[in-house]
Design a protein around this motif. Structure first.
Motif, PDB file in Angstrom:
ATOM      1  N   ILE A   1       1.020  -1.555  -0.064  1.00  0.00           N
ATOM      2  CA  ILE A   1      -0.074   0.354   0.318  1.00  0.00           C
ATOM      3  C   ILE A   1       0.512   1.536  -0.095  1.00  0.00           C
ATOM      4  CG2 ILE A   1      -2.101  -1.097   1.040  1.00  0.00           C
ATOM      5  CD1 ILE A   1      -1.107   0.047   3.934  1.00  0.00           C
TER       6      ILE A   1
ATOM      7  N   THR B   1       2.646   2.288  -2.188  1.00  0.00           N
ATOM      8  CA  THR B   1       2.919   2.997  -3.461  1.00  0.00           C
ATOM      9  C   THR B   1       1.530   3.573  -4.025  1.00  0.00           C
ATOM     10  OG1 THR B   1       3.158   0.774  -4.354  1.00  0.00           O
ATOM     11  CG2 THR B   1       5.433   2.054  -3.937  1.00  0.00           C
ATOM     12  N   ARG B   2       0.556   3.178  -2.931  1.00  0.00           N
ATOM     13  CA  ARG B   2      -0.582   3.328  -3.516  1.00  0.00           C
ATOM     14  C   ARG B   2      -1.808   5.078  -2.694  1.00  0.00           C
ATOM     15  NH1 ARG B   2      -3.474  -2.881  -4.698  1.00  0.00           N
ATOM     16  NH2 ARG B   2      -1.546  -3.391  -5.346  1.00  0.00           N
TER      17      ARG B   2
END
Length: 234
Positions: free
Chosen positions: A78, A80-81
């Motif tokens: 998560i 990089t999201r």
């Protein structure tokens, strides 16, 4: 002497279960086995007769450790999201939940929330705060370095802040102090607790950690005993 030691017992409990599960040498199996073992012991404790052991094992607070394990598991996926705005919103949500929960969750005293209500509210709040701060982009502003240093001293702060609060409680016995608006007194008390925790970290905890690391390296890599032939060859 240290009223917060009851939570340290649960830390040791978690470390023992986790260390036993590390023998599987698999990250996935270790995580699942640790979580499953703690949940199983929690359920089995409900059937035990009333005792100190039963009260210890039936407290759901170890579930908060499982929240931390879950965050460690999903963090790589998560990080990089979610952007900075989402991360800040998540941390802010945790801070709000932590302060609002006691207004709506019944509790017997001022020591904090109990049982599953604590895990559901303060556990979730802690998870949101840690996750949000981890997901924020790195920064090099001076205040960030101060916060990192305070985080490094968090264990010493945890062990020593109780004594500062005891002093604060004694000061409140004075009628003149008790009549003052407490919102003016709380910030300097918090700063004093942080200062004492930081000094304890630098003067006690860090030297102990460094000594432990040197001892561990010495045990892992004992000095070689040179024979007379080695000295002759040298």
């Amino acid at each position: 002497m240290i009223g917060v030691a009851w939570t340290l017992v649960y830390e040791v409990y978690f470390y023992l279960v986790f260390a036993a599960c590390l023998t599987t040498r698999s990250r996935k199996v270790t995580t699942l086995a640790t979580g499953g073992g703690i949940v199983l012991l929690l359920l089995l404790a409900q059937a035990l007769p009333e005792s100190a052991v039963q009260r210890f094992l039936s407290d759901p607070i170890p579930l908060e450790f499982l929240m931390g394990m879950t965050l460690a598991w999903v963090y790589p996926a998560i990080k990089t999201r979610l952007g900075a705005r989402s991360a800040a919103t998540l941390a802010l949500f945790g801070l709000v939940l932590m302060h609002v929960a006691p207004m709506f969750v019944p509790h017997d005293n001022t020591h904090g929330l109990d049982g599953l209500a604590r895990v559901a509210t303060w556990g979730t709040a802690g998870l949101a705060i840690v996750a949000g701060l981890l997901l924020l982009p790195p920064t090099h502003i001076p205040i960030a370095r101060w916060f990192v240093s305070l985080g490094n001293a968090s264990y010493s702060l945890y062990l020593t802040h109780f004594f500062v609060l005891m002093g604060y409680a004694l000061a409140l016995r004075d009628d003149a102090v008790a009549r003052l608006p407490q919102y003016w007194l709380v910030p300097p008390v918090v700063l004093l607790a942080c200062l004492i925790g930081g000094v304890t970290h630098l003067m006690v905890e860090r030297p102990l950690l460094q000594g432990g690391q040197r001892l561990t390296l010495r045990i892992r890599n004992p000095p070689k005993i040179r024979s007379g032939n080695d000295e002759a060859l040298a």
